[in-house]
Design a protein around this motif. Structure first.
Motif, PDB file in Angstrom:
ATOM      1  N   PHE B  59       0.838  -1.172  -0.044  1.00 28.69           N
ATOM      2  CA  PHE B  59       0.033   0.045   0.134  1.00 28.69           C
ATOM      3  C   PHE B  59       0.878   1.173   0.028  1.00 28.69           C
ATOM      4  CE2 PHE B  59       0.419   0.483   4.461  1.00 28.69           C
ATOM      5  CZ  PHE B  59       0.656  -0.551   5.141  1.00 28.69           C
ATOM      6  N   TRP B 113       9.956   1.497   3.683  1.00 29.00           N
ATOM      7  CA  TRP B 113       9.822   0.787   4.923  1.00 29.00           C
ATOM      8  C   TRP B 113       8.774   0.039   5.365  1.00 29.00           C
ATOM      9  CZ3 TRP B 113      13.460   0.113   8.901  1.00 29.00           C
ATOM     10  CH2 TRP B 113      13.136  -0.285  10.114  1.00 29.00           C
ATOM     11  N   ALA B 114       7.625   0.537   5.266  1.00 24.23           N
ATOM     12  CA  ALA B 114       6.001   0.071   5.432  1.00 24.23           C
ATOM     13  C   ALA B 114       5.896  -1.163   4.622  1.00 24.23           C
ATOM     14  CB  ALA B 114       5.256   0.987   5.552  1.00 24.23           C
ATOM     15  N   TYR B 117       8.112  -4.585   5.255  1.00 20.88           N
ATOM     16  CA  TYR B 117       7.645  -5.211   6.467  1.00 20.88           C
ATOM     17  C   TYR B 117       6.360  -5.777   6.353  1.00 20.88           C
ATOM     18  CZ  TYR B 117      11.867  -4.515   9.061  1.00 20.88           C
ATOM     19  OH  TYR B 117      13.068  -4.529   9.469  1.00 20.88           O
ATOM     20  N   ALA B 118       5.312  -5.086   5.554  1.00 21.69           N
ATOM     21  CA  ALA B 118       4.159  -5.550   5.188  1.00 21.69           C
ATOM     22  C   ALA B 118       4.309  -7.002   4.500  1.00 21.69           C
ATOM     23  CB  ALA B 118       3.291  -4.608   4.274  1.00 21.69           C
ATOM     24  N   ASN B 121       5.497  -9.442   6.901  1.00 27.88           N
ATOM     25  CA  ASN B 121       4.165 -10.129   7.763  1.00 27.88           C
ATOM     26  C   ASN B 121       3.363 -10.929   7.158  1.00 27.88           C
ATOM     27  OD1 ASN B 121       2.941 -10.257  10.295  1.00 27.88           O
ATOM     28  ND2 ASN B 121       1.456  -9.266   9.553  1.00 27.88           N
ATOM     29  N   ARG B 122       3.059 -10.484   5.774  1.00 29.84           N
ATOM     30  CA  ARG B 122       2.264 -11.522   5.044  1.00 29.84           C
ATOM     31  C   ARG B 122       2.856 -12.969   4.674  1.00 29.84           C
ATOM     32  NH1 ARG B 122      -0.774  -8.679  -0.067  1.00 29.84           N
ATOM     33  NH2 ARG B 122      -1.780  -7.115   0.916  1.00 29.84           N
ATOM     34  N   VAL B 125       2.752 -14.498   8.079  1.00 27.50           N
ATOM     35  CA  VAL B 125       1.306 -15.164   8.298  1.00 27.50           C
ATOM     36  C   VAL B 125       1.383 -16.521   7.371  1.00 27.50           C
ATOM     37  CG1 VAL B 125      -1.145 -14.727   7.673  1.00 27.50           C
ATOM     38  CG2 VAL B 125       0.243 -12.873   8.925  1.00 27.50           C
ATOM     39  N   PRO B 180      14.889  -4.503  12.484  1.00 25.69           N
ATOM     40  CA  PRO B 180      14.293  -5.371  13.172  1.00 25.69           C
ATOM     41  C   PRO B 180      14.236  -6.420  12.187  1.00 25.69           C
ATOM     42  CG  PRO B 180      13.243  -3.390  13.347  1.00 25.69           C
ATOM     43  CD  PRO B 180      14.059  -3.155  12.161  1.00 25.69           C
ATOM     44  N   ARG B 182      11.864  -9.877  11.587  1.00 25.27           N
ATOM     45  CA  ARG B 182      10.268 -10.148  12.165  1.00 25.27           C
ATOM     46  C   ARG B 182      10.124 -11.521  11.641  1.00 25.27           C
ATOM     47  NH1 ARG B 182      10.487  -6.767  15.411  1.00 25.27           N
ATOM     48  NH2 ARG B 182       9.812  -4.515  14.971  1.00 25.27           N
ATOM     49  N   VAL B 186       1.987 -11.533  12.800  1.00 24.06           N
ATOM     50  CA  VAL B 186       1.187 -10.404  13.521  1.00 24.06           C
ATOM     51  C   VAL B 186      -0.283 -10.106  13.160  1.00 24.06           C
ATOM     52  CG1 VAL B 186       1.240  -7.926  14.425  1.00 24.06           C
ATOM     53  CG2 VAL B 186       3.460  -9.052  13.732  1.00 24.06           C
ATOM     54  N   VAL B 195       6.127  -7.254  19.083  1.00 25.90           N
ATOM     55  CA  VAL B 195       6.796  -6.458  18.254  1.00 25.90           C
ATOM     56  C   VAL B 195       7.470  -5.202  18.790  1.00 25.90           C
ATOM     57  CG1 VAL B 195       6.676  -4.717  15.863  1.00 25.90           C
ATOM     58  CG2 VAL B 195       5.610  -7.087  15.842  1.00 25.90           C
ATOM     59  N   SER B 513      11.389   5.602   9.351  1.00 32.38           N
ATOM     60  CA  SER B 513      10.118   6.162   9.165  1.00 32.38           C
ATOM     61  C   SER B 513       9.615   6.712  10.585  1.00 32.38           C
ATOM     62  CB  SER B 513       8.916   4.996   8.774  1.00 32.38           C
ATOM     63  OG  SER B 513       7.679   5.320   9.463  1.00 32.38           O
ATOM     64  N   GLU B 516       7.220   4.617  12.658  1.00 27.85           N
ATOM     65  CA  GLU B 516       8.049   3.586  13.187  1.00 27.85           C
ATOM     66  C   GLU B 516       8.721   4.068  14.715  1.00 27.85           C
ATOM     67  OE1 GLU B 516       8.125   0.319  12.169  1.00 27.85           O
ATOM     68  OE2 GLU B 516       8.706  -0.258  14.360  1.00 27.85           O
TER      69      GLU B 516
END
Lengths: 1040, 529
Positions: B59, B113-114, B117-118, B121-122, B125, B180, B182, B186, B195, B513, B516
């Motif tokens: 996004f 950055w976002a 990490y998105a 996380n996907r 998951v 970080p 991960r 999440v 986190v 960011s 963050e």
């Protein structure tokens, strides 16, 4: 004459002295305040069950039993009147409409209430005040009409809804708009269309509206429970009078709109100077060259129209007989916006029908049919084809037209890419802004909407004072939108090669209400009014959308998507449902119209919450004391202060959620064209309603037989459980970087004062002054914590933050110190209070001694921590002053509106008017720094360095301005021909005639440098908004 | 009579009240609840595709509908070039990156950055769900393949984050502050709290975890070629890149042995075929761009006409000239174009670059590597076989004591296919006085071969602490907007107008960011931001 009176009196006295009352016949006639007969008026002998009703001519006859002394005349929506019979055999009565009476009623949720016994806080808006004004929808005319109701019409587009905030901003992320209820039913509202701006409230013809009541405090909105947080606007439409006479009215207004204020842009010659200075300062070759043909284009002229025509017509018929009343109307209105491709056309019809089957059952059906056509354009403040944003940047030494081009426009078609022609310049406009003259003429954004609102009821009155009502409503809105982008240039140019998009959406809302009202008066002292019931509401929203790009021939982009004409095709759609289920009850009690107490409760269930969190209970209570009814008051004091009421209320109301934020869900995320799903929401099953605890203390005082009235309210609204999309660290990778939680609180506090004064009440000359003032202070009182530490702030986009102790969305940015007079660089003040100079070409920040320091010190970049509160974006005080002067049949109304206490971040200046690219600028840039020693606030020009010079995407105090203003909102001059004269002239065919001339939004006094201080977003941002509109119009109202 | 009336009335009221509870019984129609998102094998595959989607289109500015190609759909390529000196930025899009005027709220850094990490996380998951489905709705083999694909993407995302937000591994041997790591899904507020307790790791620790992921991926991924999915070959190739960043030359050589034959014939570049995946150079240097799925492509992110980074980020929009059908926003820099080490008769100059008008309707030289000017669906190339060959060449060159003959051969394999007369213009061991000269030639070849493929920043970053090969920091560049064909002169050199930024300057790495920093107190900001 005197003699005759004397004789009469003598006879009466004689009769009185006889004092033997016998049964006798009384006749009479009941009329309205204009001497028209009133049919179906109930005439009762007080204290008995003897009574009758008036016939179509308003006549009645009645046999009054022995001992009958007083007749009571009562009629729906009219003031009840008691008349002593005395010795008369003919008793006439004139019943004034409650709407114009001081003893009027207040429309409340699920009923009406006597104003004197109403202990909540509500503003009644008499739509006669603005019935003639040119408006495409009623919401736009509410500004200044009521205390506590702040209305912003941002920009002059014909089809955007007004932003209405009642007693401040009552949420951070949830709904902020008041609930809008038409004839008892919550209707679909908002900006809804797929391809254009569009106003759903525009489906209600303003001319059909009888009155508007705005419920503001908790106790009056608590009956709407979870939807009361933002206030409630109750719209009541016109009904027919049961007086047996059909009234036909034709209202027509014609007018012209013009832009209230244009932007001051550079002309061709000034532009060439400025543009070349940008290049030269950046050590680049100048590229702006004067056109030998002397081209000097005013691009605003290519976008805006002069004298945009507006017209409104309403034809209505109303009337009734003893059993049936009706009101029907047809309306057409056509509003040309000032951006020439912007237009709204409305076609609206209504039929309100009420029928009394017998004393036991009443039925009715109100139906609204509406079609709205909206035409719009690209309004993006940063879109290369944005109508206003492009007009500010396009080069004035380049012509919009080129006769040699096959399109007639100055574009590089068919070869040379999707760009404007260069004119004499050595390059075309930077960033490829489009020739807006071409795009506005050739692209299309159109929305065709059909709406049916049907509202049917059956009402049963089994015993005196009890009414049971079942009311069902369906609100259906269908939107067929169409977007077309010409393949030759602009948004659809270049490789897009034409785009068409068809959007078909529909919304259907059912509401079913079953409730009762029970009125009971015990021994004339204890008055009880009970309401209770049940309501369900379900809303279905669906849309489908199909679009195509790379259209085979321009022929296929005109009116609709055509099968197989596009090589790149895509489809989309959605379906969603939402429901409410509610139980509600209210009890009003008063003792001798003197002491009042009211309590209400509502239990709401909502589908957007987890099953075990779904229901919420919202109680409210209020008390009132009419001191003026006390004995001690009525000894003398009442001659000056004839009415004094004190009241206080408290309630807890809610704000509903939308969607399914409690669920964790996976939605479609294809990988290219390969189907895929992924988390789109991390749900929170504990989510609950946002709650508002609303407090209100108020007084209503009338002086000198109500010649002067004053109302005052103090309110406080404690909002808790705010549903915040609590940010998660981006490194958690949660969808949208947030999880919804009930956390955070906020308060709104303020006062409201309204004054109504009949300053001069002469036989012919009257002067009425109406003034109101509201003040709302918003403060965030808590936000969430991270690891036990409260977050210092929440960033809200580039320019605003949320911070505890401050109002919502304060503008947050750097402090600008001005320009270093020695070198033209911008200078800021950092958190430590030191001057920091930013070098224009490199962007480096260094400390300097004093604003005009010449020694460059240590590197000291501006960081987020150097930002500070630059102001509150929400107006703190607002109101209006209306003076109405009338002399005989001539009337003049002048309304001023004011607002202020807010700051505006003027992005239009920051990004467009001071752009450092090869764009046009505002004339303000002429004051730029040019030579050492020159004191100015406008830095040195430097091509390509907008980001460094203007801090693009950051708020800076240089572009944050006061939003205070005084606006001459309306001037209406009207002349009504006397009824009798009119009837004589027209042989009785024409009953009334009124002609008027009016001006709307005539002038603004403000220091704000932008186009208009109302052109702001809810966060106080002004970004290339369509200018405000001034409308002059003329019209007439004819009654047959 | 009155009683009857009341009863009638109450009956009316009562009948309507009942049977309305259904109003609240509604559920989403546009999203599957988490309870059933891994319920079938088909849904598991959909979830896996959704992980790739996060690599293609994260996004942007809080909206999934604004696809701007973050992180790997195009943005890593465009940012990677704009941070370097081999392109010229012509419009506002990459100006902040190009001029290094970013701050913690700059959209590009924030979104990179976002979205990295998105994606992570996907992937996490997915790893969690597939592991639980293993032996149930998924066979263990399929489950571990899906997990391996997720771990490949997880590794790639963390590495991209390191390159942009942390100092290179070879600065202080990985002891600087990294990013970080991960590795758990999440999906709840509780996991978010977790986190908030895991700060930035040291660079070397992150590298260790990246390698563990890639080892797992290599062991569990299929060898068969599939350009748009992770494969065994892709895992090995990415491991080579990662080890190159670590300066683990022997490690690169060991991995390279799996993908490159022990002997190569530089004069017939297409004869060098990978034992795994059968990757090979195409005959012509524009082969990898004429087709999205050439034999040379090891791993690319899929874009197509329906789902691409859009007019504001699609590769052909940004890099393509206006004349060709792009927007002409990023041109080739005269710094590389005029570099004397790039032969004027190099076939790439004509096959992959062309003059055309830029955004300002003046002329510049643009790449036409990305050619879908109507559908904007060019795949975003991430790893191709040429990179494997040059990476191995560099490791061999650096690992050898003198001038490595194998390194020269590998360099020639890539370079020769672009030569008009390879037999006479190819390098020999004698062309280089020292191994350092050879490595410099390989690094220049990488700039030429991967021009406009976003690889430049990775090379600047990893070599910055290396005295022999450092650019000294962010190199000097042509001034923003420099254009006009007069600036392009083969072999003539070019004096850049935008000053270099030294390696020691805080701007060499991106700010973390601001979101963050404010949401996660354990993550510390890079100095001076």
């Amino acid at each position: 004459m005197h003699m005759r009176k004397f004789l009469c009196l003598s006879v009466v006295l004689t009769l009185l002295s006889l004092s033997s009352w016998a049964q006798r016949a009384i006749t009479g006639r009941v009329t309205d305040d204009q001497n028209n007969p009133l049919a179906n008026v109930t005439v009762m002998v007080k204290g008995t069950s003897v009574g009758t009703v008036t016939n179509d001519n308003g006549h009645y006859s009645l046999t009054v039993p022995a001992g009958g002394r007083v007749l009571v005349f009562s009629y729906t929506d009219r003031e009840t009147k008691e008349v002593a019979i005395g010795s008369q055999s003919a008793v006439n009565a004139s019943l004034t409409s409650t709407a114009s009476s001081l003893e009027s009623v207040v429309v409340v949720g699920y009923g009406v209430q006597q104003k004197k016994s109403f202990t909540g806080s509500a503003s009644h808006i008499d739509t006669k005040q603005f019935s003639t004004l040119i408006t495409s929808s009623v919401d736009k005319q509410l500004a200044g009409r009521a205390t506590g109701v702040q209305v912003t019409n941002s920009g002059g587009l014909a089809n955007t809804p007004a932003r209405i905030r009642i007693r401040g901003i009552n949420s951070i992320n949830s709904n902020l708009d008041p609930l809008i209820v038409v004839d008892g039913v919550p209707v679909i509202s908002g900006n809804l269309a797929g391809a254009t701006n569009s106003n759903a409230i525009g489906d209600i013809n303003p001319d059909d509206i009888e009155s508007i009541d705005v419920l503001k405090d908790g106790s009056s909105t608590a009956i709407y429970g979870s939807r009361g947080a933002n206030g409630v606007i109750l719209i009541t439409t016109k009904k027919g009078d049961k007086n047996g006479r059909a009234r036909v009215a034709y209202d027509v207004t014609y007018g012209y709109s013009n832009v209230l204020k244009r932007f001051d842009l550079l002309n061709a010659q000034q532009f060439i100077t400025i543009a070349n200075e940008k290049f030269t300062n950046a050590n680049l070759t100048p590229k702006a060259v004067a056109d030998p043909a002397g081209v000097n284009t005013d691009w605003q002229k290519e976008v805006l129209v002069n004298n945009a025509p507006v017209q409104m017509h309403t034809l209505s018929v109303s009337g009734g007989n003893t059993k049936t009343s009706y009101y029907m109307s047809l309306n057409f209105s056509n509003t040309q916006g000032v951006v020439f491709s912007n237009k709204n056309r409305s076609y609206r019809a209504r039929l309100n029908l009420d029928h009394e089957v017998n004393k036991f059952v009443r039925v009715g059906n109100y139906i609204t049919l509406s079609r709205q056509e909206d035409y719009d354009q690209n309004n993006g403040s940063n879109s290369l084809g944005g109508a206003i944003s492009a007009s500010l940047r396009l080069l004035p030494n380049v012509s919009p037209y080129n006769a040699a081009n096959p399109t007639g426009y100055n574009i590089l078609y068919p070869t040379g890419g999707n760009s404007m022609g260069l004119g004499s310049n050595l390059q075309s406009i930077d960033d490829n802004w489009f020739n807006v003259a071409f795009t506005l003429h050739n692209n299309k954004a159109y929305s065709d909407k059909y709406r049916i609102i049907d509202n049917a009821y059956i009402e049963v009155s089994p015993i005196k004072g009890l009414k049971l009502r079942s009311q069902a409503s369906a609100d259906f809105l269908n939107d067929m939108s169409f977007t077309s982008w010409d393949p030759r240039h602009g948004d659809g140019g270049g490789s897009t090669n034409g785009l068409v998009d068809n959007y078909n959406g529909n919304r259907l809302r059912y509401v079913w209400q079953n409730y009762f009202n029970y009125n009971l008066s015990i021994a004339g002292a204890h008055n009880i009014f009970v309401t209770g019931g049940h309501e369900v509401q379900k809303t279905n929203v669906r849309f489908s959308e199909a679009s195509g790009q790379n259209i085979s021939d321009i022929f296929f982009v005109k009116e609709n998507l055509i099968t197989n004409s596009a090589t790149i095709q895509s489809v989309g759609g959605n379906y969603s449902q939402e429901g409410f289920e509610s139980l509600f009850g209210r009890l009003n009690y008063d003792y001798k119209n003197r002491y009042f107490i009211q309590g209400s409760i509502r239990r709401d269930g909502q589908s957007s919450l987890a099953p075990d969190k779904r229901y919420g209970v919202f109680p409210g209570a209020s008390v009132g004391w009419r001191i003026s009814e006390e004995k001690f008051w009525q000894n003398g004091l009442s001659k000056i202060v004839n009415e004094a009421k004190l009241k206080a209320s408290y309630a807890k109301v809610g704000n509903p959620l939308t969607g399914f934020p409690y669920l964790s869900t996976y939605s479609s995320f294809p990988y290219g064209n390969i189907g895929g799903i992924a988390q789109n929401n991390v749900g929170n099953p504990d989510l609950q309603w946002e709650t508002s605890k609303k407090y209100d203390i108020g007084a209503e005082i009338s002086f000198l037989r109500s010649r002067f009235t004053l109302t005052f309210d103090w309110f406080k609204n404690d909002i808790d459980n705010l549903v915040l999309a609590v940010p998660t660290p981006p490194s958690a990778g949660v969808p949208n970087n947030s999880i919804n939680q009930n956390i955070g609180s906020m308060e709104n506090k303020g006062i409201e004062v309204a004054v109504n004064a009949n300053i001069i009440q002469g036989k012919k000359f009257n002067w009425v002054l109406n003034a109101n003032y509201s003040q709302v202070h918003n403060k965030i009182t808590s936000l969430y914590s991270v690891g036990g530490t409260p977050v210092p702030y929440i960033v809200r986009g580039s320019y605003n933050i949320l911070r505890v102790g401050d109002p919502i969305d304060i503008i947050y940015g750097y402090r600008y110190a001005g320009v270093n007079a020695s070198n033209g660089n911008p200078v800021y003040i950092n958190a430590a209070g030191k001057y920091v100079q930013q070098s224009i070409p490199s962007g480096n920040y260094n400390l300097i001694e004093g604003k005009n320091g010449t020694t460059v010190g240590a590197s000291s970049p501006l960081a987020f921590s150097d930002k500070t509160n630059l102001g509150n974006p929400t107006p703190v005080w607002f109101g209006a002053v209306t003076n109405t002067f009338s002399y005989a049949n001539l009337s003049l109304e002048v309304m001023f509106r004011y607002s202020g206490g807010n700051k505006i971040m003027n992005i239009t200046r920051q990004e467009a008017l001071f752009s450092q690219s090869f764009h046009n600028n505002g004339t303000e840039i002429l004051g730029r720094w040019m030579s050492a020693g020159q004191e100015t606030d406008i830095p040195r020009l430097y091509y390509g360095q907008s980001a460094n010079i203007n801090q693009t995407n950051n708020a800076i105090s240089r572009f944050v301005e006061k939003g205070d203003y005084l606006r001459l909102q309306n001037v209406v001059l009207s002349y009504s021909l006397n009824n009798k004269t009119m009837e004589r002239f027209s042989n009785g065919y024409i009953h009334s005639l009124r002609i008027f001339a009016q001006g709307q939004n005539l002038h603004v006094w403000t220091k704000y440098k932008g186009a208009d201080p109302d052109n702001i977003s809810s966060q106080g941002l002004d970004a290339a908004v369509s200018p405000q509109v001034r409308t002059i119009s003329f019209g007439l109202n004819v009654g047959f | 009579m009155k009683i009857i009336k009341i009863v009638c009335a109450l009956a009316l009221l009562g009948s309507t009240v009942s049977g309305c509870k259904k109003a609240l019984d509604t559920a989403p129609n546009n999203a599957i609840t988490d309870a059933v998102s891994f319920a079938t094998a088909d849904r598991c595959l959909l979830v896996l595709n959704g992980v790739y989607d996060a690599a293609q289109s994260g996004f942007y500015a809080g909206s999934y509908s604004a696809n701007r190609g973050y992180p790997f759909g195009s943005a890593n390529i465009e940012q990677g070039d704009a941070r370097g000196e081999d392109v010229v930025n012509l419009a506002a899009f990459y100006q902040i990156t190009y001029q290094a005027t970013y701050n913690p709220t700059t959209a590009n850094n924030l979104n990179m950055w976002a979205t990295l990490y998105a994606l992570i996380n996907r992937a996490n998951v997915g790893i969690d769900g597939f592991s639980k489905a293993s032996g149930g709705v998924l066979t263990p083999a399929v489950a571990s393949q899906y997990v391996a694909e997720c771990r490949f993407l997880r590794a790639m995302a963390h590495h991209e984050a390191l390159i942009n937000f942390a100092r290179p591994y070879r600065d202080n041997n990985g002891q600087s502050l990294g990013v970080p790591w991960r590795d758990f899904p999440v999906t709840s507020g509780v996991a978010v709290d977790q986190v908030r307790t895991s700060p930035r790791m040291r660079v070397d620790s992150v590298y260790k975890k990246i390698l563990a992921d890639l080892d797992f991926a290599e062991a569990n991924l299929p060898a068969a070629t599939n350009v748009i999915r992770a494969t065994k070959g892709a895992a090995i190739a990415l491991k080579m890149r990662v080890k190159l960043h670590m300066g683990d030359w022997a490690g690169v050589i060991a991995e390279g042995a799996k993908l490159v034959p022990a002997t190569v014939a530089p004069l017939t570049p297409t004869s060098v075929v990978s034992p795994i995946g059968a990757y090979a150079l195409t005959a012509s240097p524009d082969g990898p761009f004429a087709s999205n799925t050439s034999a040379e492509a090891i791993f690319s992110i899929r874009n197509d006409a329906l789902d691409n980074p859009g007019t504001n980020a699609a590769l052909s929009r940004i890099y393509g000239s206006v004349t060709a059908g792009g927007r002409g926003l990023v041109a080739i820099s005269p710094i590389i174009w005029n570099n004397a080490g790039w032969r004027c008769d190099d076939r790439r100059r004509t096959l992959l670059y062309q003059t055309g008008s830029n955004v300002n309707t003046t002329q510049s030289i643009f790449t036409n590597k990305y050619r879908d000017y109507t559908g904007w669906g060019d795949y975003a190339p991430q790893i191709r076989y040429a990179e494997v060959l040059l990476t191995l060449a560099e490791a061999e060159a650096r690992n050898a004591s003198g001038v490595s003959a194998r390194a020269v051969d590998l360099l020639n394999v890539v370079r020769n296919r672009s030569m008009v007369t390879p037999a006479t213009s190819q390098y020999t061991v004698a062309s280089f006085a020292t191994g350092v000269d050879l490595v410099k030639a390989i690094l220049l070849e990488r700039r030429i071969e991967f021009l406009a493929e976003g690889k430049r920043w990775g090379d600047i970053h990893r070599n910055a602490p290396d005295a022999n090969y450092t650019t000294g920091g962010i190199p000097a560049k042509a001034v923003n907007g420099a254009a006009g064909l007069s600036i392009y002169n083969c072999g003539a050199g070019y004096t850049p107008g935008q000053a270099a930024i030294p390696y020691s300057d805080y701007r060499f790495i991106w700010p973390i960011s601001s979101d963050e920093i404010s949401q996660n107190p354990v993550v510390v900001q890079n100095p001076n931001y």
